[in-house]
Design an enzyme around this catalytic site. Sequence first.
Site, PDB file in Angstrom:
ATOM      1  N   LYS A  26       0.836  -1.203   0.000  1.00 61.37           N
ATOM      2  CA  LYS A  26       0.000   0.000   0.000  1.00 61.37           C
ATOM      3  C   LYS A  26       0.874   1.259   0.000  1.00 61.37           C
ATOM      4  CE  LYS A  26      -3.603  -0.253   2.727  1.00 61.37           C
ATOM      5  NZ  LYS A  26      -5.043  -0.133   2.478  1.00 61.37           N
ATOM      6  N   ARG A  96      -3.427   2.896   8.485  1.00 57.11           N
ATOM      7  CA  ARG A  96      -3.681   1.597   7.852  1.00 57.11           C
ATOM      8  C   ARG A  96      -2.412   0.758   7.850  1.00 57.11           C
ATOM      9  NH1 ARG A  96      -6.636   5.190   4.104  1.00 57.11           N
ATOM     10  NH2 ARG A  96      -8.725   4.354   3.785  1.00 57.11           N
ATOM     11  N   GLY A 105      -7.808  -8.511   5.785  1.00 55.97           N
ATOM     12  CA  GLY A 105      -8.441  -8.881   7.051  1.00 55.97           C
ATOM     13  C   GLY A 105      -7.472  -9.014   8.200  1.00 55.97           C
ATOM     14  N   MET A 107      -5.606  -6.635   9.575  1.00 64.00           N
ATOM     15  CA  MET A 107      -5.935  -5.553  10.485  1.00 64.00           C
ATOM     16  C   MET A 107      -6.784  -4.540   9.741  1.00 64.00           C
ATOM     17  SD  MET A 107      -3.987  -2.895  12.744  1.00 64.00           S
ATOM     18  CE  MET A 107      -4.549  -1.218  12.555  1.00 64.00           C
ATOM     19  N   ARG A 352      -3.743  -1.320  -6.409  1.00 63.30           N
ATOM     20  CA  ARG A 352      -2.949  -2.556  -6.306  1.00 63.30           C
ATOM     21  C   ARG A 352      -3.422  -3.502  -7.393  1.00 63.30           C
ATOM     22  NH1 ARG A 352      -5.676  -4.921  -0.759  1.00 63.30           N
ATOM     23  NH2 ARG A 352      -7.802  -4.847  -1.512  1.00 63.30           N
ATOM     24  N   HIS A 468      -5.204 -44.628  -1.226  1.00 65.46           N
ATOM     25  CA  HIS A 468      -5.799 -45.306  -2.381  1.00 65.46           C
ATOM     26  C   HIS A 468      -6.890 -44.441  -3.016  1.00 65.46           C
ATOM     27  CE1 HIS A 468      -8.667 -48.098  -4.322  1.00 65.46           C
ATOM     28  NE2 HIS A 468      -7.549 -48.669  -4.744  1.00 65.46           N
ATOM     29  N   ARG A 574       0.464 -47.662 -14.157  1.00 67.82           N
ATOM     30  CA  ARG A 574       0.495 -48.548 -12.988  1.00 67.82           C
ATOM     31  C   ARG A 574      -0.288 -49.805 -13.349  1.00 67.82           C
ATOM     32  NH1 ARG A 574      -0.428 -43.277  -9.955  1.00 67.82           N
ATOM     33  NH2 ARG A 574       1.143 -43.174  -8.301  1.00 67.82           N
ATOM     34  N   ARG A 630       5.000 -49.766 -16.025  1.00 67.54           N
ATOM     35  CA  ARG A 630       5.659 -50.262 -14.828  1.00 67.54           C
ATOM     36  C   ARG A 630       5.176 -51.669 -14.508  1.00 67.54           C
ATOM     37  NH1 ARG A 630       4.689 -47.212  -9.281  1.00 67.54           N
ATOM     38  NH2 ARG A 630       2.722 -48.344  -9.351  1.00 67.54           N
ATOM     39  N   GLU A 758      12.834 -44.774  -5.902  1.00 69.01           N
ATOM     40  CA  GLU A 758      11.813 -44.450  -4.897  1.00 69.01           C
ATOM     41  C   GLU A 758      12.185 -44.974  -3.513  1.00 69.01           C
ATOM     42  OE1 GLU A 758       8.000 -46.087  -6.105  1.00 69.01           O
ATOM     43  OE2 GLU A 758       8.937 -47.843  -6.986  1.00 69.01           O
ATOM     44  N   SER A 777      12.923 -42.955 -13.208  1.00 70.44           N
ATOM     45  CA  SER A 777      11.774 -42.115 -12.916  1.00 70.44           C
ATOM     46  C   SER A 777      11.680 -42.024 -11.396  1.00 70.44           C
ATOM     47  CB  SER A 777      10.506 -42.730 -13.499  1.00 70.44           C
ATOM     48  OG  SER A 777       9.406 -41.920 -13.163  1.00 70.44           O
ATOM     49  N   GLY A 779      10.139 -41.835  -8.068  1.00 69.64           N
ATOM     50  CA  GLY A 779       8.838 -42.121  -7.460  1.00 69.64           C
ATOM     51  C   GLY A 779       8.815 -41.471  -6.103  1.00 69.64           C
ATOM     52  N   THR A 780       8.462 -40.194  -6.111  1.00 72.28           N
ATOM     53  CA  THR A 780       8.621 -39.427  -4.877  1.00 72.28           C
ATOM     54  C   THR A 780       7.510 -39.680  -3.851  1.00 72.28           C
ATOM     55  OG1 THR A 780       7.730 -37.595  -6.133  1.00 72.28           O
ATOM     56  CG2 THR A 780      10.103 -37.611  -5.759  1.00 72.28           C
ATOM     57  N   ASN A 781       6.487 -40.450  -4.238  1.00 72.78           N
ATOM     58  CA  ASN A 781       5.501 -40.842  -3.212  1.00 72.78           C
ATOM     59  C   ASN A 781       6.180 -41.799  -2.238  1.00 72.78           C
ATOM     60  OD1 ASN A 781       3.601 -39.463  -4.704  1.00 72.78           O
ATOM     61  ND2 ASN A 781       2.785 -41.295  -5.691  1.00 72.78           N
ATOM     62  N   ASP A 782       6.758 -42.862  -2.801  1.00 68.34           N
ATOM     63  CA  ASP A 782       7.430 -43.817  -1.930  1.00 68.34           C
ATOM     64  C   ASP A 782       8.716 -43.236  -1.361  1.00 68.34           C
ATOM     65  OD1 ASP A 782       5.987 -46.265  -1.563  1.00 68.34           O
ATOM     66  OD2 ASP A 782       6.096 -46.502  -3.735  1.00 68.34           O
ATOM     67  N   CYS A 844       7.412 -39.281 -11.451  1.00 71.50           N
ATOM     68  CA  CYS A 844       6.029 -39.712 -11.664  1.00 71.50           C
ATOM     69  C   CYS A 844       5.242 -39.800 -10.369  1.00 71.50           C
ATOM     70  CB  CYS A 844       5.982 -41.028 -12.424  1.00 71.50           C
ATOM     71  SG  CYS A 844       6.750 -42.386 -11.518  1.00 71.50           S
ATOM     72  N   TYR A 864      11.538 -34.893 -17.887  1.00 71.45           N
ATOM     73  CA  TYR A 864      10.074 -34.818 -17.973  1.00 71.45           C
ATOM     74  C   TYR A 864       9.435 -34.948 -16.605  1.00 71.45           C
ATOM     75  CZ  TYR A 864       9.836 -39.926 -17.450  1.00 71.45           C
ATOM     76  OH  TYR A 864       9.937 -41.188 -16.964  1.00 71.45           O
TER      77      TYR A 864
HETATM   78  C1  PEP Z   1       5.784 -43.266  -6.293  1.00 72.45           C
HETATM   79  O1  PEP Z   1       6.063 -43.996  -5.365  1.00 72.45           O
HETATM   80  O2  PEP Z   1       6.071 -42.063  -6.329  1.00 72.45           O
HETATM   81  C2  PEP Z   1       5.025 -43.777  -7.445  1.00 72.45           C
HETATM   82  C3  PEP Z   1       4.779 -43.011  -8.484  1.00 72.45           C
HETATM   83  O3  PEP Z   1       4.533 -45.031  -7.336  1.00 72.45           O
HETATM   84  P1  PEP Z   1       3.193 -45.404  -6.542  1.00 72.45           P
HETATM   85  O4  PEP Z   1       2.515 -44.151  -6.142  1.00 72.45           O
HETATM   86  O5  PEP Z   1       2.391 -46.226  -7.456  1.00 72.45           O
HETATM   87  O6  PEP Z   1       3.754 -46.186  -5.399  1.00 72.45           O
HETATM   88 MG    MG Z   2       5.902 -46.131  -5.661  1.00 73.50          MG
END
Ligand code: PEP
Ligand code: MG
Length: 891
Positions: A26, A96, A105, A107, A352, A468, A574, A630, A758, A777, A779-782, A844, A864
Amino acid sequence: MAKWVYTFGDGTAEGGAGDRSLLGGKGANLAEMCNLGLPVPPGFTITTEACNWYYANGQTFPDSFEADVTAALDHIAALTGRRFGDPEKLLLVSVRSGARASMPGMMDTVLNLGLNDATVEALAADSGDARFAYDSYRRFIQMYSNVVMDLDHEAFEEILEEEKARLGHDLDTALSAAEWQHVIGLYKAKVEEELGKPFPQDPHDQLWGAIGAVFSSWMNPRAITYRRLHNIPASWGTAVNVQAMVFGNMGETSATGVAFTRNPSTGEKVLYGEFLVNAQGEDVVAGIRTPQNITEQARIAAGSDKPSLQKLMPDAFASFMAISERLENHYRDMQDLEFTIERGKLWMLQTRSGKRTAKAALKIAVDMAAEGLISKEEAVARIDPASLDQLLHPTIDPKAERNVISVGLPASPGAATGEIVFSSDEAEEMRAIGKKVILVRVETSPEDIHGMHAAEGILTARGGMTSHAAVVARGMGKPCVSGAGSLRIDYKAGTMSALGTTFRKGDIVTIDGSTGQVLKGSVAMLQPELSGDFASIMEWADAIRRMTVRTNAETPADARMARSFGAEGIGLCRTEHMFFEGERVVAMREMILSDTEKERRAALDLLLPMQRSDFLELFEIMAGLPVTIRLLDPPLHEFLPKTEEEIEEVATAMDVSVDRLRQRTETLHEFNPMLGHRGCRLAVTYPEIAEMQARAIFEAAVEAGKRTGSPVVPEIMVPLVGLKEEFDFVKARIDAVARNVMDETGVEVEYLTGTMIELPRAALRADVIAESAEFFSFGTNDLTQTTFGISRDDAASFLEVYRQKGVMEQDPFVSIDVEGVGELVRIGAEKGRGARAGIKLGICGEHGGDPASIHFCEEVGLDYISCSPFRVPIARLAAAQAAVKSARKSS
Ligand code: PEP
Ligand code: MG
């Protein structure tokens, strides 16, 4: 010596638009408007550094500070001929807050500061309007008591409402001077009653109280929460803006209003705004009186019979329009403006960049690029990738009323309404008779796939963002709210209760997978619309980005949709998801529950043709684009039969006794299925599974090559590898099958065999693994699950508490933990490249669709990113923005 105070007014300012971090948004814009010669009431900005000093020094002010503020008040006096606290030449100010990032919000504003029992008389005499003076004073008491002294706003509203009722007035503007005087008496009595001391009369005390209150508001719980949600560091501090008051409530030739230079909901290039005659800013927001349209065009469109500003105050209107255009051109963005007209003279109080819907953002960016105001690259940078979600799914009409009964995780975006059902079979039955249903489960498992397909949306009481339900729903593009922990689901009774209300099968609810809200009843929706502007921005983004964008897909429908959203191949198929439905799940169970290799081969023979036709279809849809398949990676528990009926069904199919099958199921029971017999471990123990899958892939590749005329280059991916030896073992089987199929068909197939990274061990040993693996690739979930040692399926129950307690800022399953998990990705990528120059690297996990994580992927130089179909456009845009950012960094 530090400079704590920056003045502005009368065509000059000590700061400017570039001083946002020091003066707040501001303050910087007020200074900039002055520099542009626009009519801005003179004032000064106390810097964010002063706020930081205040906190670093036990909430005290720096030594020279008081003198600086006094000098700045003198500056206003010199420009206005008025003096703060001087009843002869009365100067009132507004105070202000204004942080670097807008924090609505946090202040509120204090207006009319400097009024007291004596100066109010001066104001009355000075303005020749006693009613106006007392109205201003009562407003000041109300605001100051609320903002600075923490008294409830409602208490004053009640007093006013009672008085209006007693006097028979509908509108505040109907009160006479004497009547306001009476209200003021009641207000002051209220303050004394609540605080045990009178309302402060000394203007300087009032000012210092307000400055302290703004600084203190930086650390109030509301502000802390807001900062946490928007990733704003506490170290930024807030600035304070003190400005000479101008009055929109000085009679019928005065007014106050707000406007956007373009329509913030559609993006259309027309001024959009409203104003109130004889009012102060808060009246517009408070909604007590209906505001009037600014332009005649808008008034006619709205069918309003109240005159527009254009008609009512043509001179002020003309200056305002000219200023709006000038500001938009100057800032090269749609502006959100506040103004006041005091006795016919226009004053600008704020400008703004305006907040806008995703649809408006696209239109404004494309239009401004066409107008030559911004470049295409800037247009691309202006769109928040996450906001595109709003355009890809039906969404709840922002104007609709929401009756929220529970809140879970926003697991899969979009909104859906339907009758609730508690089992997947019911979902299918209801769907078959044309009903729309929401599948409500404590949590979902592979048996629920048919129900999830049949349902409009999925609601679970347990499970996180990668549970899941969440992963499958995102893959299907179905709205899902997971982990709505306050829901009590009773399958037996067929009820779901929340907030003391019990819902039965057939009752209607709406879920909003974009916010995690669960709403009672049906709610008005807006349908997705891929407009021309959306396509233009995507095209421009594609021209900029370096990384390719693939999709995680296993069904033809998903693959087709992903292609229509611009996916450039499949980054993760998968295969276990291909066996969730109908007959297939039975064959799959037969395979898993087989005691002997012979039995298993028999079950695999049933699965082979199904797999082959699936792959063939995917190859055809993705003609010419890379497809990564996979090998099977199910945590086994997801496939084990659970109910007696399921066990019986599989026993019959396998021609074995129920008892034997039950026994076998029990043998396969695992305590930690996520860390159990899954991934490549399955292929090592039962190589025939991998062999069947490889055969299906190569036979399909040969066939697809013939049909499409272009050879398919399948990429076969081995999951959950920790040891090079595991990978080598499986690769040897794949290579052998490949040779056999090629010999049988006489067609040579080019293919790549790679692995997922992973597990931390795989990242640390990536150089060794890359000796054999032809691509990685991540697998950043695991990898997140195993790096933190936090179960993906159970994280939701405590991660939210972590966030609330500030132990963890972000759910690492949603946005990559750059420092830990990211470090492993970095190590994996570097080691992989070191061992195999030019090795293809992708991601992935769910992070492949998260803009912040995509920036990280760009930094690490991945080739990718792969994400669920509905996130493909988001990933395309985020990848382009990441490329621009990293190009800037390196230049
Ligand atoms: C992962 O682990 O990142 C992955 C892509 O495999 P999934 O989610 O199927 O375990
Ligand atoms: Mg996995």
